[in-house]
Design an enzyme around this catalytic site. Structure first.
Site, short mmCIF file in Angstrom:
data_model
loop_
_atom_site.label_atom_id
_atom_site.label_comp_id
_atom_site.label_asym_id
_atom_site.label_seq_id
_atom_site.Cartn_x
_atom_site.Cartn_y
_atom_site.Cartn_z
N GLU A 1 66.94 22.78 43.99
CA GLU A 1 67.04 21.38 43.56
C GLU A 1 67.20 21.21 42.05
O GLU A 1 66.57 20.35 41.45
CB GLU A 1 65.78 20.62 44.02
C1 TNX Z 1 61.53 20.44 48.87
S1 TNX Z 1 61.69 23.35 49.58
C2 TNX Z 1 61.18 21.29 47.83
C3 TNX Z 1 59.86 21.18 47.23
C4 TNX Z 1 59.07 20.04 47.79
C5 TNX Z 1 59.23 19.97 49.28
C6 TNX Z 1 58.41 18.92 49.93
C7 TNX Z 1 62.15 23.41 48.19
C8 TNX Z 1 62.80 24.63 47.81
N1 TNX Z 1 61.97 22.34 47.41
O1 TNX Z 1 60.00 21.05 45.83
O2 TNX Z 1 57.74 20.22 47.46
O3 TNX Z 1 60.58 19.74 49.56
O4 TNX Z 1 58.47 18.95 51.32
#
Ligand code: TNX
Length: 522
Positions: free
Chosen positions: A333
Site C-alpha cells: 500500500e
Molecule cells: C491491509 S495487509 C494492510 C494493513 C491493515 C490491514 C487491516 C496489508 C499488507 N496491509 O496495513 O492493517 O489491511 O485489515
C-alpha cells in the site's frame, strides 16, 4: 442353617457401579481430538499412565534434547504435581517417557515425528528437536485437558496406547502480530507464542513498524523508537522493545522452534519514522505523529541518499537480532510513493537484505520489482501480483485476506475487528486449499500459509485471543495436514473437543454457533 448368600443381581449392580465410578479411561487413540490432524493413528486399546515416579529421559548423545525434555517436563509438572525428573540415557528405558533422534544426524528442518505408546513406555522419535517439540504438542493434546491447569489436579494422567506418525504438508506455518497499531508487551507476545506453538505453528512474523508506531530500538537511529514509538491508534502511550527485550522474545520462540520474522514496513506505512526524522521526508519536514487508522498516505523519500543510509542501518541492526533466515520489508500500500520510484527502491532494499545474508519477504506488491528466486512474496490481496512473483521465480506465502485475516470480524455482531475483506466464520476460514486458491499459484510455488492479526481495533491480549481462537487451529491444520485429509464436518467435531483445552489454558475464544461445543458452552 441358611447361608448368607449375596444375590448375583446385587453383585452385578455393585460391579457396574465400580466400573462407572472409576475415572474414565481412554482406550482408543484414534478418537482423540488432535489439531492439526496427524497423518496416521493406530490404536492398541490399552493405556499408558504418568505416575509420580515417571521420568522423562532422552538419548544422551544429543545435548539439544535436554531443553526439549525440560520443556515437556515443565508443561506436565504444574497440573500433575509430579517431579518428572529429566535424565540423559544411553539406551531405551523399559518405562516412562523417552525422547530420541532417529538416524545418525539431526535434520533441523525435518519436523516429522512418531509417538509410540505402550502400557509402560511413551517413546517420542523425530529427526530434529523441532520434530520432538511438534510431537510434544500432540502429547499435550492427548492427555486430559486438565493437564494445562497451572495448579495441581487430581489426575489420573492416562494416554491411550498406539502409534502416531506425523509430518507437515507445508514447511512454513505462520501467524503475524501487528505490534505497531497497538503495542503489546513482551509478556503478551510470549503468551501468543505459547498458544500458536500448541498448534504446531513454526513462524511468528512481527509487524514492528507502521504509521502509528515504531516498536523496535534501532541504536544508530534512536529517535525511531524513542519518538516514533510514543503513541498508538487512538492516542495514549505506545511503547517499543529494546533490543534486549526483542532478543528475549526471539529466544523464547527458539525454545519451541518458532522462527521470528521481523517486519519493517517501507516505503509506505512509515509515518512513525517520518515523524522521528524529518530528513526522511522529501520536504525535509518531520510529520506529526499519527493516531488514526488510515493507510496509504505516508512514504519515505525514496530518491534521497539519507533514505538509503537509513534502510541500511535498520536492516543491519535487525539482521543482527535475527537468527532466522528472513527479513520482511513490507512494501504494501505504498500509494504515496511515486510509481516510477517504487520498484527501484524495492530493488535497492533487496540488495541490502541480501548483503546481510538474509532472504527478503515482502507483501505481494513487491512483485513489481526485480525480485528473483530466493525472494518471497506474501499474497494478501492481489492474485495477479502473486502470480507475477511466481513468474519471476519467487516463492509465495499464502495469506489471502478474505480467508486468513484474523482481524476480520466473524459476523456483523463481532464487537472488534474489520470487515473490508469479509466476515470470516470458522467454516470459511477452514474450508479452502492454498494450492488451488488462486490462478497462477500452485503447490510447488507455495512455501506455506500465514494468518495475520492487524490490530487497529485490538488493544489487549484478551481481544487478541478472541480473534485468533478458534480460527487459528484450523489455519494451523491447513498448513500441516494435506488438503485431501481435511473435511469440515469432521474437523468441526474435533475443534469442539478443544474447548476443554481452551478453558484449561484460559483462552478467551469466540463460541461460534457453527461448532458443536460440549453443551455448557452453547
Ligand atoms: C491491509 S495487509 C494492510 C494493513 C491493515 C490491514 C487491516 C496489508 C499488507 N496491509 O496495513 O492493517 O489491511 O485489515
Amino acid at each position: 442353617m441358611k447361608k448368607n448368600k449375596i444375590s448375583p443381581v446385587i453383585l452385578l449392580i455393585f460391579f457396574v457401579g465400580l466400573i462407572s465410578c472409576e475415572d474414565k479411561k481412554p482406550s482408543d487413540l484414534t478418537k482423540e481430538n488432535i489439531i492439526p490432524k496427524p497423518v496416521s493413528i493406530t490404536a492398541t486399546g490399552e493405556y499408558f499412565t504418568i505416575h509420580p515416579e515417571t521420568e522423562i529421559t532422552y538419548q544422551d548423545k544429543w545435548t539439544d534434547l535436554k531443553p526439549v525434555s525440560e520443556y515437556l517436563a515443565e508443561k506436565l509438572r504444574p497440573a500433575t504435581g509430579f517431579k518428572l525428573e529429566v535424565k540423559a540415557l544411553s539406551q531405551l528405558p523399559p518405562a516412562g517417557i523417552f525422547l530420541e533422534i532417529v538416524g545418525d544426524q539431526i535434520v533441523p528442518e525435518d519436523e516429522s515425528y512418531e509417538i509410540h505408546i505402550t502400557k509402560a513406555l511413551l517413546k517420542l522419535s523425530a529427526k530434529s528437536p523441532a520434530g520432538l517439540i511438534r510431537g510434544i504438542q500432540t502429547v499435550r493434546q492427548i492427555l486430559p485437558a486438565q493437564i494445562e491447569f497451572q495448579e495441581k489436579q487430581k489426575g489420573p494422567w492416562m494416554i491411550a496406547t498406539g502409534k502416531i506418525t506425523d509430518k507437515p504438508e507445508y514447511s512454513y506455518r505462520g501467524a503475524m502480530l501487528d505490534v505497531a497499531r497497538h503495542f503489546f508487551s513482551v509478556r503478551d507476545v510470549k503468551r501468543f507464542i505459547d498458544l500458536i506453538s500448541y498448534y504446531k505453528i513454526n513462524t511468528l512474523h512481527l509487524h514492528l513498524t507502521d504509521d502509528q508506531g515504531w516498536r523496535i530500538e534501532i541504536k544508530s537511529w534512536p529517535k525511531l523508537a524513542e519518538y516514533g514509538g510514543t503513541t498508538k491508534v487512538g492516542g495514549g502511550p505506545g511503547g517499543y522493545y529494546t533490543q534486549d527485550q526483542y532478543t528475549e522474545i526471539v529466544n523464547y520462540a527458539k525454545m519451541v522452534y518458532v522462527t521470528i520474522i521481523p517486519e519493517v514496513d517501507m516505503p509506505g506505512h512509515t509515518n512513525a519514522a517520518l515523524s522521528a526524522y524529518g530528513e526522511l521526508n522529501c520536504d525535509g519536514k518531520a510529520r506529526r505523529i499519527y493516531t488514526g487508522k488510515d493507510v496509504g498516505f505516508s512514504t519515505l523519500c525514496t530518491r534521497k541518499k539519507v533514505t538509503c543510509k537509513f534502510v541500511e542501518a535498520v536492516i543491519k541492526e535487525l539482521a543482527a537480532l535475527t537468527p532466522g533466515p528472513y527479513i520482511h520489508i513490507g512494501g504494501d500500500e505504498s500509494h504515496a510513493t511515486r510509481k516510477e520510484e517504487y520498484a527501484p527502491f524495492i530493488n535497492q532494499v533487496l540488495g541490502i537484505v541480501k548483503a546481510q545474508g538474509k532472504i527478503m519477504i515482502g507483501w505481494d506488491e513487491i512483485s513489481q520489482a526485480n525480485i528473483k528466486s530466493g525472494s518471497i512474496a506474501q499474497y494478501w490481496a492481489n492474485s495477479k501480483n502473486a502470480a507475477t512473483a511466481v513468474k519471476k521465480g519467487a516463492k509465495i506465502i499464502m495469506s489471502p485476506a478474505r480467508k486468513m485475516y484474523l482481524d476480520m470480524k466473524y459476523d456483523s455482531l463481532t464487537r472488534i475487528g474489520q470487515n473490508w475483506a469479509a466476515y470470516i466464520d470458522i467454516d470459511s476460514s477452514y474450508s479452502w486449499d492454498p494450492a488451488t486458491f488462486a490462478t497462477g499459484i500452485s503447490r510447488e510455488n507455495i512455501i506455506g500459509v500465514e494468518a495475520p492479526l492487524w490490530t487497529e481495533t485490538i488493544t489487549n491480549i484478551e481481544d487478541i485471543e478472541y480473534m485468533v481462537f478458534p480460527r487459528l487451529p484450523g489455519i494451523a491444520e491447513i498448513g500441516w495436514t494435506p488438503a485431501k485429509n481435511r473435511e469440515w464436518k469432521e474437523y468441526r467435531e474435533r475443534l469442539a473437543g478443544h474447548s476443554e483445552h481452551f478453558k484449561t489454558m484460559g483462552v478467551n475464544y469466540y463460541p461460534s454457533k457453527l461448532i458443536p461445543w460440549p453443551s455448557e458452552k452453547k
